[in-house]
Scaffold this active site. Sequence first.
Site, mmCIF file in Angstrom:
data_model
loop_
_atom_site.group_PDB
_atom_site.id
_atom_site.type_symbol
_atom_site.label_atom_id
_atom_site.label_comp_id
_atom_site.label_asym_id
_atom_site.label_seq_id
_atom_site.Cartn_x
_atom_site.Cartn_y
_atom_site.Cartn_z
ATOM 1 N N THR A 30 17.256 -39.228 42.747
ATOM 2 C CA THR A 30 18.468 -37.794 43.754
ATOM 3 C C THR A 30 17.291 -36.703 43.622
ATOM 4 O O THR A 30 17.290 -35.868 42.595
ATOM 5 C CB THR A 30 19.828 -38.095 43.897
ATOM 6 O OG1 THR A 30 19.959 -37.255 42.337
ATOM 7 C CG2 THR A 30 19.883 -39.270 44.240
ATOM 8 N N GLU A 34 8.786 -24.263 48.890
ATOM 9 C CA GLU A 34 9.667 -25.291 49.920
ATOM 10 C C GLU A 34 10.323 -24.496 51.169
ATOM 11 O O GLU A 34 9.608 -22.623 51.225
ATOM 12 C CB GLU A 34 10.931 -25.617 49.522
ATOM 13 C CG GLU A 34 10.686 -26.100 48.905
ATOM 14 C CD GLU A 34 11.559 -27.224 47.676
ATOM 15 O OE1 GLU A 34 12.305 -27.507 48.425
ATOM 16 O OE2 GLU A 34 11.510 -27.690 46.590
ATOM 17 N N ASP A 67 14.996 -22.515 38.543
ATOM 18 C CA ASP A 67 13.728 -23.928 38.418
ATOM 19 C C ASP A 67 13.004 -23.535 37.244
ATOM 20 O O ASP A 67 13.341 -24.642 36.132
ATOM 21 C CB ASP A 67 12.726 -23.758 39.424
ATOM 22 C CG ASP A 67 11.843 -25.686 39.070
ATOM 23 O OD1 ASP A 67 12.536 -26.727 39.501
ATOM 24 O OD2 ASP A 67 10.661 -25.247 38.206
ATOM 25 N N LYS A 103 14.230 -25.653 32.984
ATOM 26 C CA LYS A 103 12.682 -26.918 32.483
ATOM 27 C C LYS A 103 13.301 -26.378 31.389
ATOM 28 O O LYS A 103 13.509 -26.943 30.279
ATOM 29 C CB LYS A 103 11.500 -26.594 33.216
ATOM 30 C CG LYS A 103 11.712 -27.377 34.741
ATOM 31 C CD LYS A 103 10.240 -27.440 34.975
ATOM 32 C CE LYS A 103 10.145 -28.221 36.301
ATOM 33 N NZ LYS A 103 9.212 -27.392 37.428
#
Lengths: 342, 342
Positions: free
Chosen positions: A100, A213, A224, A228
Amino acid sequence: MTGKTFNVVLVGYGHVGKAFYHLLREKRDFLAARYGLRPEPRAVFRSSGGAVPGFLPPGKDLGLEPGQRVNFPEVLTWHPELRLKTVLEDIEPGVLIECTPSNIRTGEPGLTHIRRALDSGWHVVTANKGPLVVDFKGLKDRAAQSGLALMFSCAAAAALPTLDVGMHSLAGAEILSLEGILNGTTNHILTRMNQGASYAEALREAQARGIAEPDPSLDVEGWDTAAKLLLITAAVMGTNLALKDIKVEGITNVSPEVLDEAGGQGRSLKLLGRVRREGGEFKAEVSVTALDRSHPLFGVDGTDKGISYSTDTMGTVTITGGNSDPRAAAAALLKDIINIFR
Amino acid sequence: MTGKTFNVVLVGYGHVGKAFYHLLREKRDFLAARYGLRPEPRAVFRSSGGAVPGFLPPGKDLGLEPGQRVNFPEVLTWHPELRLKTVLEDIEPGVLIECTPSNIRTGEPGLTHIRRALDSGWHVVTANKGPLVVDFKGLKDRAAQSGLALMFSCAAAAALPTLDVGMHSLAGAEILSLEGILNGTTNHILTRMNQGASYAEALREAQARGIAEPDPSLDVEGWDTAAKLLLITAAVMGTNLALKDIKVEGITNVSPEVLDEAGGQGRSLKLLGRVRREGGEFKAEVSVTALDRSHPLFGVDGTDKGISYSTDTMGTVTITGGNSDPRAAAAALLKDIINIFR
């Protein structure tokens, strides 16, 4: 039927979820022949409901060649009343695949799915960073207490094997520091800026090509990469950082002067995530850094990613490459599944 | 005493064997704390006999700091009458570490040691390429039949994790081809030649620095690269090649014209080992190849090594670096041991 059969439940049917479902079908014979493994997809969930594939509806054959890239056809029938909880409790536990959308502030809805799966005896392989960013230690402990695997290669740079190398290939070495180019979107934009484009031009171009995006803020503001970095260092260095412990800089304020200066020195600007030990502490940051030619990540351009580990016994080990598309992300999920069940 | 205790027997006490023995001592507490593992060295063999360490003779403490680099002191007492066979049969099987000199034509003496160990129920971790080059399939089958591990990261580029990535990180992907710079000595010589040195100068310099051996023929004629290529492709692509199946070229006949041409085009000459599928066949070769800047191994200079895998689902994944010294080779042995027993 020879081989080890196990149940697979997929939650999330966006680009990566679809690619995974497709890849399972494409690799079916290969997995049985090479690894003796027969994953059986038993349910697929998306926000509008659940579907029970029985792999493909009887009589349907898609006639795909191995490696053929198509949008996965609509062969699933969605039932709004089918519940994840019911499926997890009703069939023999296997592995839940969590795909998701990632929410790195709340972890939801993946956090609930993963907790529910672990509590019902299912291994978990997740493409979703959010739940682990929010509750890494809680989820890992919950899995360990039940003897279950919780694997997340796909959430930690996908086809670039950051975790495998850090945990498996460097076993016995102490990782003194690590540096990574962990986000393909920002690396692509910076590569174009190193070539002379403005930030606005490079971003528009990346958006037009589907690399960035429409709302690129998580990528270009460095979050992001930070997410990570948090997952990788938790796994390989045993850190227990929260996002707020990481000093995060994005690429939105890189000035033409900084670009010119780096270029004039033969350097290349990269958005680097870095962690190093200082005394007993771990210092983590994400920042735009000028790398010179001798740096092992210097040549990592475009949407490529890379990570470099410095160790006490093995020197510096660097991994670069790995595709960034949904098929490669799906392959990273599949890799973790194989390494659980092989 | 907490943790899993297991016996270790070391055969071969040259540079790598000594470094391994030293590393086991240095990492003793770390291995117990991080992995719950307590390897117990029970015997060490070299050509002049065997020694029973009991780790160190009572009363001796070397006072080394972690990471301190010293020649391992002479604390072992060698008994010519102590036999490997006796030790392997008399104590509880653990892991044999094979570090005798590599003979890629006969495989001996390592081949006999490894067969004897497997037949007595011992796992094997080898730094020695010879036995596997001569009888890869036979040894792997023998290990598999007894449920034993036969690991050889150290023989396949040591601290550069060629096998881990190929077998573990790329699980589920098909490896379509691989290319590697697998020999640090020839890469160092070629790097100096790319910078303008003659072959003779670069070789003398490498010999003076201990990078090339007094008889460098195995390295410079390409056979060391070919041997590693054979092991890696057997492990990750399931090939069953003999050395004679590999087309091998060394670096002794690189002409100044070829160097000049490559340099003029911004390319760098490398000794590449390569395997690709052609139809159902595997084509393997070792040859001097000019790489351009965009090649992922372009920047691998000096004694560094690297390998690049092309796959069907994950794209190209490249690993570079890893020290080439005895300590790093020892760390590769230790890594395999941890991954057997963890």
